[in-house]
Design an enzyme around this catalytic site. Structure first.
Site, PDB file in Angstrom:
ATOM      1  N   HIS A 238       0.822  -1.217   0.000  1.00 38.09           N
ATOM      2  CA  HIS A 238       0.000   0.000   0.000  1.00 38.09           C
ATOM      3  C   HIS A 238       0.866   1.282   0.000  1.00 38.09           C
ATOM      4  CE1 HIS A 238      -3.617  -2.364   0.784  1.00 38.09           C
ATOM      5  NE2 HIS A 238      -3.047  -2.913   1.823  1.00 38.09           N
TER       6      HIS A 238
HETATM    7  O1  RIB Z   1      -5.039   0.269   4.525  1.00 41.57           O
HETATM    8  C1  RIB Z   1      -3.643   0.219   4.398  1.00 41.57           C
HETATM    9  C2  RIB Z   1      -2.996   1.338   5.156  1.00 41.57           C
HETATM   10  O2  RIB Z   1      -3.275   1.232   6.552  1.00 41.57           O
HETATM   11  C3  RIB Z   1      -1.474   1.309   5.069  1.00 41.57           C
HETATM   12  O3  RIB Z   1      -0.977   2.606   5.216  1.00 41.57           O
HETATM   13  C4  RIB Z   1      -1.092   0.471   6.258  1.00 41.57           C
HETATM   14  O4  RIB Z   1       0.253   0.723   6.684  1.00 41.57           O
HETATM   15  C5  RIB Z   1      -2.068   0.977   7.276  1.00 41.57           C
HETATM   16  O5  RIB Z   1      -1.552   2.184   7.823  1.00 41.57           O
END
Ligand code: RIB
Ligand code: CA
Length: 309
Positions: A238
């Site tokens: 992500h």
């Molecule tokens: O949904 C994914 C996000 O939420 C990413 O930034 C992960 O590290 C959490 O913070």
């Protein structure tokens, strides 16, 4: 090319670690400050992890702790993904001490001293520190060239059917950021789900990089459970998508949209309402990243991680 002065707010977090190391390995960015928020795990751990991640890179970047809860309530952690220590159980050498003070004050000082539209601000966790900054001194939005957020989802969330983890944890703070007037780029689940890390990528990283950061990154990748959303084929990178947008925008496509938050108490709370087709006729306030070239993404990510000490 002049490196972009960049500030990263994060909640390390396994994918935050990869994103930070990608940023430190990229000559396109001049990372000047790392601020930390609670989220994936509690602030005590996310701050420890951020210090260790920066320390392993050898980059002399100050790390400052910030909010340990959302504006209106507690964070709900994601230890089920990131492990109790937030790094999949990996124990890194302790990093340099955190800089004194609070994240919001460090952000404020940095932006007050900056030229107009000169600083790139990246948000990789719940937006609480950024919301506190922009609600208390809205004029500082004019010092930002771009805000890039890994947050939200046009389609399905990953905490509730409506809401992605960062947005869900502090939707009020995210609403403040979306309304601040600075250019915002959203790396939502819709694009990050295309950055699927598979066992072959882990093997490629191990073959490419022998430094401590690359080895730690491979160990972290090994630790993350495969995602149900990806039929168990791997897990999404992500946060690295937010950094990769700044480093290699040619790997992405996107469009200008209006984005707003559902702040209600119901099942939609924390949803990023992204108006992809302009149905609300609201002015555009964000760039919504839609597609990613996964092969180009992992090729560059692995090559950059392999450069680190
Ligand atoms: O949904 C994914 C996000 O939420 C990413 O930034 C992960 O590290 C959490 O913070
Ligand atoms: Ca994160």
């Amino acid at each position: 090319m002049t490196p972009r002065p960049t500030i990263i707010d994060c909640d390390p977090g396994t994918d935050d670690a990869i994103a930070l190391w990608l940023a430190f390995a990229s000559p396109e960015l001049d990372v000047r400050l790392v601020t930390v928020v609670g989220g994936n795990v509690g602030l005590d751990r996310t701050l420890t992890n951020a210090r260790a991640i920066v320390g392993l890179s050898g980059k002399p970047v100050p790390v400052v702790g910030g909010a340990d809860r959302a504006l209106l309530g507690p964070f709900a952690d994601a230890a089920y993904v990131h492990g109790d220590n937030g790094l999949g159980g990996l124990e890194l050498p302790e990093g340099p001490p955190a800089a004194p003070g609070l994240a919001v004050d460090a952000l404020r000082a940095a932006l007050r001293a900056a030229e107009p539209a000169s600083v790139t601000l990246v948000g990789l966790g719940p937006a609480t520190n950024l919301g506190l900054l922009l609600a208390s001194e809205p004029a500082l939005a004019a010092k930002l060239s771009e805000i890039v957020l890994m947050t939200g989802a046009l389609a399905e969330g990953n905490v509730t059917p409506s809401a992605e983890f960062n947005a869900w944890n502090d939707p009020e703070a995210l609403s403040i950021v979306l309304g601040c007037g600075a250019p915002v780029t959203l790396a939502t689940l819709d694009v990050t789900n295309q950055a699927l890390c598979t066992p072959s990528h882990i093997a490629a990283l191990r073959a490419a990089g022998q430094g401590a950061c690359a080895r730690a990154a491979a160990a972290i990748w090994d630790s993350v459970p495969p995602s149900r959303r990806a039929d168990g084929l791997g897990h999404e990178q992500h946060d690295a998508c937010a950094i990769m947008w700044l480093v290699a925008p040619q790997l992405f496509t996107g469009r200008a949209v209006h984005a707003a938050m559902d702040l209600g108490p119901g099942p939609g709370r924390g949803r990023t309402v992204i108006d992809r087709w302009g149905r609300t006729r609201q002015p555009h306030n964000a760039r919504f990243l839609e597609t990613l070239d996964p092969a180009g993404f992992f090729d560059l990510l692995i090559r950059r991680l392999a450069r680190l000490p």
